[in-house]
Design a protein around this motif. Structure first.
Motif, PDB file in Angstrom:
ATOM      1  N   ASP A  72      40.291  40.406  38.238  1.00  0.00           N
ATOM      2  CA  ASP A  72      41.423  39.849  38.981  1.00  0.00           C
ATOM      3  C   ASP A  72      41.783  40.643  40.228  1.00  0.00           C
ATOM      4  O   ASP A  72      42.245  40.086  41.213  1.00  0.00           O
ATOM      5  CB  ASP A  72      42.674  39.764  38.084  1.00  0.00           C
ATOM      6  CG  ASP A  72      42.607  38.581  37.131  1.00  0.00           C
ATOM      7  OD1 ASP A  72      42.252  37.477  37.584  1.00  0.00           O
ATOM      8  OD2 ASP A  72      42.920  38.762  35.947  1.00  0.00           O
ATOM      9  N   SER A  73      41.590  41.955  40.186  1.00  0.00           N
ATOM     10  CA  SER A  73      42.055  42.827  41.263  1.00  0.00           C
ATOM     11  C   SER A  73      40.870  43.428  42.029  1.00  0.00           C
ATOM     12  O   SER A  73      39.710  43.195  41.684  1.00  0.00           O
ATOM     13  CB  SER A  73      42.915  43.941  40.673  1.00  0.00           C
ATOM     14  OG  SER A  73      42.168  44.658  39.710  1.00  0.00           O
ATOM     15  N   SER A  91      36.063  30.902  40.817  1.00  0.00           N
ATOM     16  CA  SER A  91      36.284  30.438  39.442  1.00  0.00           C
ATOM     17  C   SER A  91      35.163  29.485  39.022  1.00  0.00           C
ATOM     18  O   SER A  91      34.682  29.547  37.891  1.00  0.00           O
ATOM     19  CB  SER A  91      37.646  29.769  39.305  1.00  0.00           C
ATOM     20  OG  SER A  91      37.777  28.722  40.248  1.00  0.00           O
ATOM     21  N   LYS A 135      41.123  24.328  40.726  1.00  0.00           N
ATOM     22  CA  LYS A 135      42.600  24.332  40.692  1.00  0.00           C
ATOM     23  C   LYS A 135      43.087  24.487  39.251  1.00  0.00           C
ATOM     24  O   LYS A 135      43.989  25.270  38.972  1.00  0.00           O
ATOM     25  CB  LYS A 135      43.145  23.048  41.311  1.00  0.00           C
ATOM     26  CG  LYS A 135      44.643  23.010  41.362  1.00  0.00           C
ATOM     27  CD  LYS A 135      45.166  21.737  41.995  1.00  0.00           C
ATOM     28  CE  LYS A 135      46.687  21.750  41.954  1.00  0.00           C
ATOM     29  NZ  LYS A 135      47.254  20.496  42.394  1.00  0.00           N
ATOM     30  N   PHE A 138      42.333  28.027  38.084  1.00  0.00           N
ATOM     31  CA  PHE A 138      43.234  28.979  38.730  1.00  0.00           C
ATOM     32  C   PHE A 138      44.554  29.066  37.964  1.00  0.00           C
ATOM     33  O   PHE A 138      45.071  30.163  37.723  1.00  0.00           O
ATOM     34  CB  PHE A 138      43.496  28.587  40.190  1.00  0.00           C
ATOM     35  CG  PHE A 138      44.502  29.469  40.868  1.00  0.00           C
ATOM     36  CD1 PHE A 138      44.139  30.727  41.330  1.00  0.00           C
ATOM     37  CD2 PHE A 138      45.818  29.047  41.017  1.00  0.00           C
ATOM     38  CE1 PHE A 138      45.078  31.546  41.940  1.00  0.00           C
ATOM     39  CE2 PHE A 138      46.757  29.865  41.617  1.00  0.00           C
ATOM     40  CZ  PHE A 138      46.389  31.122  42.086  1.00  0.00           C
ATOM     41  N   GLU A 139      45.103  27.919  37.587  1.00  0.00           N
ATOM     42  CA  GLU A 139      46.356  27.906  36.829  1.00  0.00           C
ATOM     43  C   GLU A 139      46.188  28.594  35.479  1.00  0.00           C
ATOM     44  O   GLU A 139      47.044  29.375  35.051  1.00  0.00           O
ATOM     45  CB  GLU A 139      46.859  26.473  36.673  1.00  0.00           C
ATOM     46  CG  GLU A 139      47.304  25.865  37.994  1.00  0.00           C
ATOM     47  CD  GLU A 139      47.620  24.384  37.914  1.00  0.00           C
ATOM     48  OE1 GLU A 139      47.709  23.842  36.796  1.00  0.00           O
ATOM     49  OE2 GLU A 139      47.775  23.774  38.986  1.00  0.00           O
ATOM     50  N   ARG A 141      43.870  30.926  34.687  1.00  0.00           N
ATOM     51  CA  ARG A 141      43.647  32.360  34.921  1.00  0.00           C
ATOM     52  C   ARG A 141      44.955  33.048  35.300  1.00  0.00           C
ATOM     53  O   ARG A 141      45.177  34.200  34.928  1.00  0.00           O
ATOM     54  CB  ARG A 141      42.589  32.567  35.996  1.00  0.00           C
ATOM     55  CG  ARG A 141      41.224  32.102  35.510  1.00  0.00           C
ATOM     56  CD  ARG A 141      40.097  33.014  35.872  1.00  0.00           C
ATOM     57  NE  ARG A 141      40.229  34.354  35.388  1.00  0.00           N
ATOM     58  CZ  ARG A 141      39.750  34.814  34.240  1.00  0.00           C
ATOM     59  NH1 ARG A 141      39.142  34.005  33.419  1.00  0.00           N
ATOM     60  NH2 ARG A 141      39.878  36.073  33.905  1.00  0.00           N
ATOM     61  N   SER A 142      45.818  32.381  36.049  1.00  0.00           N
ATOM     62  CA  SER A 142      47.117  32.962  36.419  1.00  0.00           C
ATOM     63  C   SER A 142      47.959  33.204  35.174  1.00  0.00           C
ATOM     64  O   SER A 142      48.599  34.249  35.045  1.00  0.00           O
ATOM     65  CB  SER A 142      47.867  32.039  37.388  1.00  0.00           C
ATOM     66  OG  SER A 142      47.183  31.943  38.604  1.00  0.00           O
ATOM     67  N   THR A 143      47.943  32.249  34.260  1.00  0.00           N
ATOM     68  CA  THR A 143      48.684  32.405  33.006  1.00  0.00           C
ATOM     69  C   THR A 143      48.098  33.538  32.173  1.00  0.00           C
ATOM     70  O   THR A 143      48.835  34.377  31.639  1.00  0.00           O
ATOM     71  CB  THR A 143      48.670  31.083  32.211  1.00  0.00           C
ATOM     72  OG1 THR A 143      49.236  30.055  33.022  1.00  0.00           O
ATOM     73  CG2 THR A 143      49.437  31.209  30.909  1.00  0.00           C
ATOM     74  N   SER A 145      46.415  36.127  33.255  1.00  0.00           N
ATOM     75  CA  SER A 145      46.726  37.381  33.950  1.00  0.00           C
ATOM     76  C   SER A 145      48.171  37.801  33.700  1.00  0.00           C
ATOM     77  O   SER A 145      48.452  38.977  33.451  1.00  0.00           O
ATOM     78  CB  SER A 145      46.476  37.222  35.448  1.00  0.00           C
ATOM     79  OG  SER A 145      46.765  38.407  36.131  1.00  0.00           O
ATOM     80  N   PHE A 146      49.090  36.848  33.750  1.00  0.00           N
ATOM     81  CA  PHE A 146      50.497  37.143  33.485  1.00  0.00           C
ATOM     82  C   PHE A 146      50.674  37.740  32.089  1.00  0.00           C
ATOM     83  O   PHE A 146      51.335  38.766  31.915  1.00  0.00           O
ATOM     84  CB  PHE A 146      51.339  35.867  33.626  1.00  0.00           C
ATOM     85  CG  PHE A 146      52.760  36.028  33.164  1.00  0.00           C
ATOM     86  CD1 PHE A 146      53.691  36.658  33.975  1.00  0.00           C
ATOM     87  CD2 PHE A 146      53.162  35.567  31.922  1.00  0.00           C
ATOM     88  CE1 PHE A 146      55.003  36.823  33.547  1.00  0.00           C
ATOM     89  CE2 PHE A 146      54.459  35.723  31.484  1.00  0.00           C
ATOM     90  CZ  PHE A 146      55.388  36.357  32.300  1.00  0.00           C
TER      91      PHE A 146
END
Length: 172
Positions: A72-73, A91, A135, A138-139, A141-143, A145-146
């Motif tokens: 992620d970073s 992705s 898309k 991405f959503e 992976r964002s969840t 990562s959070f």
């Protein structure tokens, strides 16, 4: 490869992405920092400077041939790996790579031959389908990562409180 949907095509992996070589960085040469270092077996430590900007993909080149890692970073891929560049969403490339069967190109030390990998056949979707997929991913992976960050924060809190609870410095 069987039937493919209309608008999709059969192509080669080398058409959609590039494998870049990682760089040597022995453990004793790492300087404490917050940049993750990746080898062919995954995350192996931290360093103070990046070699590649995240998010990114790391692929095992020597050792764990063809292992695929999402980062992620910002990161530092060492010389047992490749890191991926593409004009397509990473992705999409990640899941494309996860489904590849990489052939070991070196008989003495297991290794992934970049030119041989580029010849791997892929089914290449229509760009609209790639965008929709990316898309959605991405959503997700964002969840992920959070929650990983939340988990790390809670682990740090636990690790700082547990010794104090055990020693009696904090009472319940």
């Amino acid at each position: 490869m069987g039937e493919i949907p209309e608008g999709w095509e059969i192509s080669n992996l080398g058409r959609v992405l590039t494998f870049n070589y990682g760089k040597a960085l022995k453990g004793e040469n790492r300087i404490s920092g917050n940049v993750k270092v990746y080898g062919s077996s995954g995350f192996v430590g931290f360093h103070n400077e990046k070699m590649a900007s995240g998010p990114g993909i790391v692929i095992g080149r020597k050792g764990n041939v063809g292992s695929v890692y999402w980062v992620d970073s910002d990161f530092y891929p060492i010389d047992t790996t490749y890191f991926v560049e593409s004009k397509l969403p990473l992705s999409f490339c990640y899941y494309l790579l996860k489904n590849q069967d990489f052939i070991n190109g070196d008989s003495v030390v297991p290794g992934l031959n970049r030119e041989q990998a580029y010849l791997n056949k892929i089914i290449f979707p229509d760009i609209k389908d790639i965008e929709i997929f990316s898309k959605f991913i991405f959503e997700l992976r964002s969840t992920i990562s959070f929650f990983e960050k939340q988990n790390n924060n809670l682990s740090q809190i636990r690790d700082s409180l547990l010794p104090r609870l055990m020693s009696g410095k904090i009472r319940t």
